[in-house]
Design a protein around this motif. Structure first.
Motif, mmCIF file in Angstrom:
data_model
loop_
_atom_site.group_PDB
_atom_site.id
_atom_site.type_symbol
_atom_site.label_atom_id
_atom_site.label_comp_id
_atom_site.label_asym_id
_atom_site.label_seq_id
_atom_site.Cartn_x
_atom_site.Cartn_y
_atom_site.Cartn_z
ATOM 1 N N ALA A 222 0.826 -1.204 0.000
ATOM 2 C CA ALA A 222 0.000 0.000 0.000
ATOM 3 C C ALA A 222 0.861 1.255 0.000
ATOM 4 O O ALA A 222 0.558 2.234 -0.702
ATOM 5 N N ALA A 223 1.924 1.231 0.782
ATOM 6 C CA ALA A 223 2.821 2.387 0.825
ATOM 7 C C ALA A 223 3.426 2.668 -0.553
ATOM 8 O O ALA A 223 3.503 3.828 -0.993
ATOM 9 N N ARG A 224 3.843 1.621 -1.244
ATOM 10 C CA ARG A 224 4.433 1.786 -2.575
ATOM 11 C C ARG A 224 3.416 2.380 -3.548
ATOM 12 O O ARG A 224 3.731 3.279 -4.333
ATOM 13 N N GLU A 225 2.169 1.906 -3.489
ATOM 14 C CA GLU A 225 1.131 2.405 -4.393
ATOM 15 C C GLU A 225 0.790 3.863 -4.123
ATOM 16 O O GLU A 225 0.416 4.602 -5.039
ATOM 17 N N LEU A 226 0.923 4.297 -2.874
ATOM 18 C CA LEU A 226 0.614 5.677 -2.512
ATOM 19 C C LEU A 226 1.777 6.622 -2.730
ATOM 20 O O LEU A 226 1.611 7.839 -2.635
ATOM 21 N N GLY A 227 2.958 6.079 -3.026
ATOM 22 C CA GLY A 227 4.139 6.912 -3.168
ATOM 23 C C GLY A 227 4.892 7.123 -1.880
ATOM 24 O O GLY A 227 5.826 7.944 -1.827
ATOM 25 N N LEU A 228 4.516 6.388 -0.843
ATOM 26 C CA LEU A 228 5.253 6.421 0.415
ATOM 27 C C LEU A 228 6.469 5.504 0.319
ATOM 28 O O LEU A 228 6.497 4.591 -0.521
ATOM 29 N N ALA B 172 -3.013 4.176 11.245
ATOM 30 C CA ALA B 172 -2.469 4.324 9.892
ATOM 31 C C ALA B 172 -2.381 2.964 9.206
ATOM 32 O O ALA B 172 -2.630 2.854 7.991
ATOM 33 N N VAL B 173 -2.030 1.930 9.957
ATOM 34 C CA VAL B 173 -1.978 0.580 9.390
ATOM 35 C C VAL B 173 -3.359 0.184 8.861
ATOM 36 O O VAL B 173 -3.462 -0.411 7.777
ATOM 37 N N GLN B 174 -4.420 0.532 9.577
ATOM 38 C CA GLN B 174 -5.778 0.187 9.117
ATOM 39 C C GLN B 174 -6.097 0.886 7.802
ATOM 40 O O GLN B 174 -6.697 0.280 6.899
ATOM 41 N N TRP C 253 -3.970 -0.894 5.058
ATOM 42 C CA TRP C 253 -4.546 -2.196 4.726
ATOM 43 C C TRP C 253 -5.820 -2.043 3.888
ATOM 44 O O TRP C 253 -6.137 -2.891 3.061
ATOM 45 N N ALA C 254 -6.555 -0.954 4.105
ATOM 46 C CA ALA C 254 -7.838 -0.769 3.425
ATOM 47 C C ALA C 254 -7.693 -0.564 1.924
ATOM 48 O O ALA C 254 -8.692 -0.598 1.201
ATOM 49 N N SER D 67 -7.837 -5.564 -1.527
ATOM 50 C CA SER D 67 -9.148 -6.172 -1.759
ATOM 51 C C SER D 67 -9.403 -7.370 -0.851
ATOM 52 O O SER D 67 -10.327 -8.135 -1.085
ATOM 53 N N HIS D 68 -8.578 -7.549 0.172
ATOM 54 C CA HIS D 68 -8.742 -8.667 1.099
ATOM 55 C C HIS D 68 -10.075 -8.539 1.826
ATOM 56 O O HIS D 68 -10.527 -7.428 2.148
ATOM 57 N N PRO D 69 -10.749 -9.669 2.128
ATOM 58 C CA PRO D 69 -12.049 -9.622 2.815
ATOM 59 C C PRO D 69 -12.030 -8.905 4.158
ATOM 60 O O PRO D 69 -13.086 -8.456 4.629
ATOM 61 N N ILE D 70 -10.863 -8.776 4.789
ATOM 62 C CA ILE D 70 -10.818 -8.101 6.084
ATOM 63 C C ILE D 70 -11.260 -6.648 5.984
ATOM 64 O O ILE D 70 -11.594 -6.022 7.000
#
Length: 521
Positions: free
Chosen positions: A477-483, A504-506, A509-510, A513-516
């Motif tokens: 997620a960080a890579r996709e956001l540019g972090l 921030a982890v939540q 993670w959001a 597409s994981h069911p969580i």
């Protein structure tokens, strides 16, 4: 907060519900205390006195407002974001330790003298542990008076009072009404609740016993109330995004112990005096809670643990405002504000499940846990669903033959070491835990790396600043956001998110597409 008089006055005048539970307003001219959002006309500032707890208001001679019902406010977020003595003591009091073990038991769990615990609670909250526990008993009594048709004697003992007289005196002092008058004010119950109450079996008087492992002895024998099902509303501070909260709990649910059914997350609860089954469903302004208990003396503890599991006492505005200061994280927060950290009702259970989930899929972890539950958990009856067992205790798991575990030998060693130390008391992961000490002890165990320790710190210990820079989902997620996506660089960037990195982890993670991350249909 309550010492900042100007800020408190502004909150009362604006009827700002975000501050409910942060402090209480006592009105000198009426002798009443209220929550900040009380709908009545705000009193003059010179007539307001502010206290950090309902107990302090009661100690000062004020009674609860009948309009805003300050005893039903969300809890202060302070006690779940700190790990100092006062915060740990407040978590233990909410878990009913003073009622079960007395103030010496509270102090013993914290590792301090009774005098030191009392002094620090008085300094910060204006009330000692006995007064705080008394206020909690009064709140539980009111809930039982208004939600059930139990006799007042049963209500008194279920709420933790030593006698009916003490119960009557406390209710009159706190609410300015007798218990009978409180019940008479309740609107007519809905059909479902009335039918459930009519179906209650008659009470059978039995000696009041202490839960296993405690030494406190009640002064007189008292009746144990019959099992009951209660319909409750659990308040929270808005906003609350239920997707990842309930999605995580449902997606990782252990068969037999947890399930998602009819729009609610349901699970079994192991409690001090017995067991319970709870169903929790998100609503726009509250969490609907259907709670069935084998012993009503566990009511306060059950509610406290459910609130903690759903992180309902969090201050989402403070969390989100801090995370929005990062321009790359801000769009995630703005898209779905109010995410909570899904936690647990049993810290030892979660630690065991974290080990079972090391380097395997969610489905495999559930399968491992379900086998242990079926073989070593205590059976329960659930006529309304598919719950069959309580999760096994560390003592039961410590007796498991390691060769029977379907996992690599190194993980067997990790599992057996963990449950043995939990069972014999060398490792404590309760609400009273010092987070830094617990982390150090976990890291010293074989097979415990930073990821496992931080997951336990985040979801079991409740550390709001726990962070998972090595987690694959977080890094992706960080890579996709540019972090930054490397653990060291991401940790450095996340310093600006403190003390809310677990939230921030939540949000990170959001993005997956994981069911969580999705509320089940």
């Amino acid at each position: 907060m309550y010492t900042d008089r100007e800020r408190c006055v502004r909150a009362v005048r604006s009827k700002d519900a975000r501050f409910d539970g942060w402090f209480f307003t006592a009105v000198l001219t009426t002798g009443i205390y209220c929550r900040p959002s009380c709908p009545v006309v705000a009193p003059k500032p010179e007539n307001m006195v502010f206290h950090a707890s309902a107990a302090a208001c009661q100690q000062a001679g004020f009674r609860a407002c009948k309009r805003c019902r300050p005893d039903t406010s969300p809890g202060s977020p302070e006690w779940n974001r700190r790990a100092d003595l006062v915060a740990r003591a407040m978590r233990l009091i909410a878990d009913g330790v003073v009622d079960r073990e007395g103030v010496p038991g509270l102090a013993g769990r914290l590792g301090y003298s009774t005098r030191q615990v009392e002094r620090q609670l008085l300094a910060e909250l204006g009330a000692g542990p006995l007064a705080l526990a008394r206020a909690q008993r009064a709140q539980t009594a009111r809930l039982l008076v208004e939600s059930t048709q139990l006799s007042m004697a049963d209500v008194a003992f279920a709420a933790g009072f030593a006698s009916v007289r003490t119960f009557n005196d406390t209710v009159r002092e706190v609410f300015a009404l007798s218990p009978t008058e409180l019940r008479a004010r309740v609107p007519k119950r809905n059909d479902a609740t009335a039918a459930a109450l009519r179906a209650l079996p008659p009470r059978t008087p039995t000696p009041r016993t202490q839960p296993p492992g405690t030494t406190a002895t009640p002064a007189v024998p008292t009746p144990t109330p019959a099992p009951a099902t209660l319909h409750l509303r659990l308040p929270f501070r808005a906003p609350l995004n239920p997707d990842n909260l309930f999605g995580h709990l449902a997606a990782t649910a252990v068969p037999g112990v947890e399930e998602w059914r009819d729009g609610a997350y349901r699970r079994t609860l192991r409690l001090p005096y017995g067991h319970g089954i709870v169903g929790l469903a998100p609503r726009p302004d509250h969490i609907a809670c259907r709670l069935t208990l084998s012993d009503l003396r566990d009511l306060t503890v059950a509610i406290s643990r459910c609130r903690r599991m759903l992180d309902l006492d969090a201050d989402p505005v403070a969390v989100d405002d801090q995370l929005r200061t990062d321009p790359l994280l801000a769009p995630l927060v703005d898209k779905a504000p109010g995410r909570r950290v899904p936690r647990t009702v049993d810290e030892a259970e979660f630690a065991v499940r974290a080990v079972l989930g090391q380097q395997v899929s969610t489905a495999a972890a559930r399968t491992h846990a379900a086998r242990l539950v079926a073989a070593h958990g205590d059976a329960v009856d659930d006529p309304e669903g598919g719950l069959t067992h309580l999760f096994p205790t560390p003592e039961a798991l410590a007796a498991v033959d390691p060769e029977s575990l379907a996992m690599p030998r190194t993980r067997r060693t990790t599992f057996t070491t963990l449950v043995e130390q939990l069972a014999d008391g060398r490792l404590h992961l309760g609400v009273e835990s010092d987070w830094a000490q617990a982390r150090a002890r976990l890291l010293a165990l074989p097979g415990f790396g930073p990821w496992t320790v931080d997951v336990i710190a985040m979801r079991a210990l409740g550390d709001p600043d726990a962070f998972l820079p090595t987690d694959l989902g977080v890094r992706r997620a960080a890579r996709e956001l540019g972090l930054p996506s490397t653990p060291a660089a991401l940790t450095a960037r996340a310093a600006a998110w403190r003390p809310w990195r677990a939230y921030a982890v939540q949000y990170l993670w959001a993005t997956d597409s994981h069911p969580i991350n999705f509320l089940p249909a």
